[in-house]
Design an enzyme around this catalytic site. Sequence first.
Site, PDB file in Angstrom:
ATOM      1  N   HIS A 160     -21.062 -46.457  29.859  1.00  0.00           N
ATOM      2  CA  HIS A 160     -20.312 -46.332  30.937  1.00  0.00           C
ATOM      3  C   HIS A 160     -21.443 -46.673  32.309  1.00  0.00           C
ATOM      4  CE1 HIS A 160     -17.232 -44.874  33.674  1.00  0.00           C
ATOM      5  NE2 HIS A 160     -16.440 -44.899  32.715  1.00  0.00           N
ATOM      6  N   HIS A 188     -14.764 -50.415  26.538  1.00  0.00           N
ATOM      7  CA  HIS A 188     -15.186 -49.828  27.995  1.00  0.00           C
ATOM      8  C   HIS A 188     -16.542 -49.577  28.194  1.00  0.00           C
ATOM      9  CE1 HIS A 188     -14.040 -47.948  31.586  1.00  0.00           C
ATOM     10  NE2 HIS A 188     -14.275 -46.601  31.426  1.00  0.00           N
ATOM     11  N   HIS A 190      -6.576 -41.561  31.871  1.00  0.00           N
ATOM     12  CA  HIS A 190      -8.115 -41.248  30.867  1.00  0.00           C
ATOM     13  C   HIS A 190      -7.511 -40.075  29.829  1.00  0.00           C
ATOM     14  CE1 HIS A 190      -9.321 -42.526  34.721  1.00  0.00           C
ATOM     15  NE2 HIS A 190     -10.402 -42.971  34.231  1.00  0.00           N
ATOM     16  N   ASP A 236      -8.550 -44.515  29.581  1.00  0.00           N
ATOM     17  CA  ASP A 236     -10.175 -44.965  29.325  1.00  0.00           C
ATOM     18  C   ASP A 236     -10.891 -43.543  28.962  1.00  0.00           C
ATOM     19  OD1 ASP A 236      -9.333 -47.109  30.343  1.00  0.00           O
ATOM     20  OD2 ASP A 236     -10.484 -46.876  32.201  1.00  0.00           O
ATOM     21  N   ASP A 237     -11.985 -43.910  28.584  1.00  0.00           N
ATOM     22  CA  ASP A 237     -13.473 -42.805  28.206  1.00  0.00           C
ATOM     23  C   ASP A 237     -13.327 -41.994  26.845  1.00  0.00           C
ATOM     24  OD1 ASP A 237     -14.096 -43.628  30.941  1.00  0.00           O
ATOM     25  OD2 ASP A 237     -13.462 -41.875  31.915  1.00  0.00           O
TER      26      ASP A 237
HETATM   27 ZN    ZN Z   1     -14.272 -45.184  32.487  1.00  0.00          ZN
END
Ligand code: ZN
Length: 475
Positions: free
Chosen positions: A338, A334, A426, A283-284
């Site tokens: 956020h 995603h 991540h 993620d991210d």
């Molecule tokens: Zn995230």
Amino acid sequence: MANAIHEERRKQKQKDLKRKKKAARRRLILALVLLAAFVCFIFGIVKLFSSDVFHDEEEFITFADEKFETDAVCPESDVDDREYHFNEDGTSYAIKRGNWVDGDTKSYIDKKIDSILKKENSSMALLIDAGAYEAPNGAVSTVVHFSTYNADGRHMKIESAKADTKLFDGETGKGADSLQVMNVNYKTKAQDYAEEYFSKTYSDKDLKDDWERFVTSDDTNFNKFVITEDQIAFFFDQDTVLIPEDGTPAVSIPQTIIGSTIRPEILERYVDKSKPMVALTFDDGPYSKTEMKILDTLEENGGVATFFYLGNRVKNDYKSAKRAVKLGCELGNHSWSHPVMSQLDNKEIASQINKTNAVIYKYCGVEPVVARPPYGEYNDKVLKRTGMAQILWSLDTMDWKTRDAEKSFKAVKKAKNLDGKIILMHSIYKESAEATELIVPWLKDNGYQLVTVSELIKYKTGKPPQAGKVYKKVN
Ligand code: ZN
């Protein structure tokens, strides 16, 4: 007085004249009606005695050519060679050859035609239509279609029809699986289009009662197709969507609608459905600095992962994202920035999702089909408004918290059975990239195939990710 009589006669004459004209008009109409009836009658008689059964070579050629046009199943190609074999014993056949490209695809089609001629040569007419097409990503797809006809009274009636298709890697000549060439969501797009196409194009008389089950996006449908430069043509078995007399049902979907589901490049790897598989997710990102290292590890081990990206980072850093796509990794959504999605209103949810999909498509050339809500927070509104499958996880490595490669690795190792699991990591920490160097070879050594989230869902459930559904693990 005389004048009055004269006037009376003149009026009478005028009346007579009018009456005569009326009568003449009536006769003319009657004659026209009779003539029309006669023409219809003659036409009917001619039709009654006419026949489309052929008796000589010329009649067979006319029949075959007409069928090649009206019952065309294969997309048009630059080449259109036709050969006709009229046999007095009533086993005539004709072959229409489109592009056959060369080498492996040509010999494959030649063999296919030979076997059809051997097996299906007992009908009065056997028509074979074959071609090979080059897809934008270099894949070559072939189709060999045949239909057999026999006389039913004075008319030829279709008996059997079948299309066989096969995909090749145009560069190596090796056969390819559809998921090496297409993204898993191609069937979802095809379903929407095919449902509308068949219901609008055919009447209830032609459509079978349960036709819709043959155009759903599950494992059994949409497996026969050819990809040309501007469309994908899908073929169905006889007597599925349409009644048997309609031959092979087919639908061509323009590249403008389905083109985004064609992989930019053909995948080399092949997934064995019967063996354990696991989906690594990061993620991210995008964040090339650490993701390049993760991708090195994946490439060395022939594995893939899914990267859930934040839309607002894509424009400034998409180098690793493009490389990920090239390696066969999946890009997921995603959100844009956020937020806690469940706290947003409908408009904000749609904006977070749509803007991110658009920017990923713009810079990386693929459209995400899966989303992961930040913090795993979602509610019914989020499920409904995003219109995408929501991917959670079955194993959290806690990499973001421990920032320790060994600890993340341990979290994976201590899980008993990882088949069908989705692992959360991540991609923006260097410790996570280091953990990947330990995790990926270990998974491989322990017999796990590394697949994308969409592949995991597709192979384990038989269906691509479904919009509005939440996936935590898939087995
Ligand atoms: Zn995230």
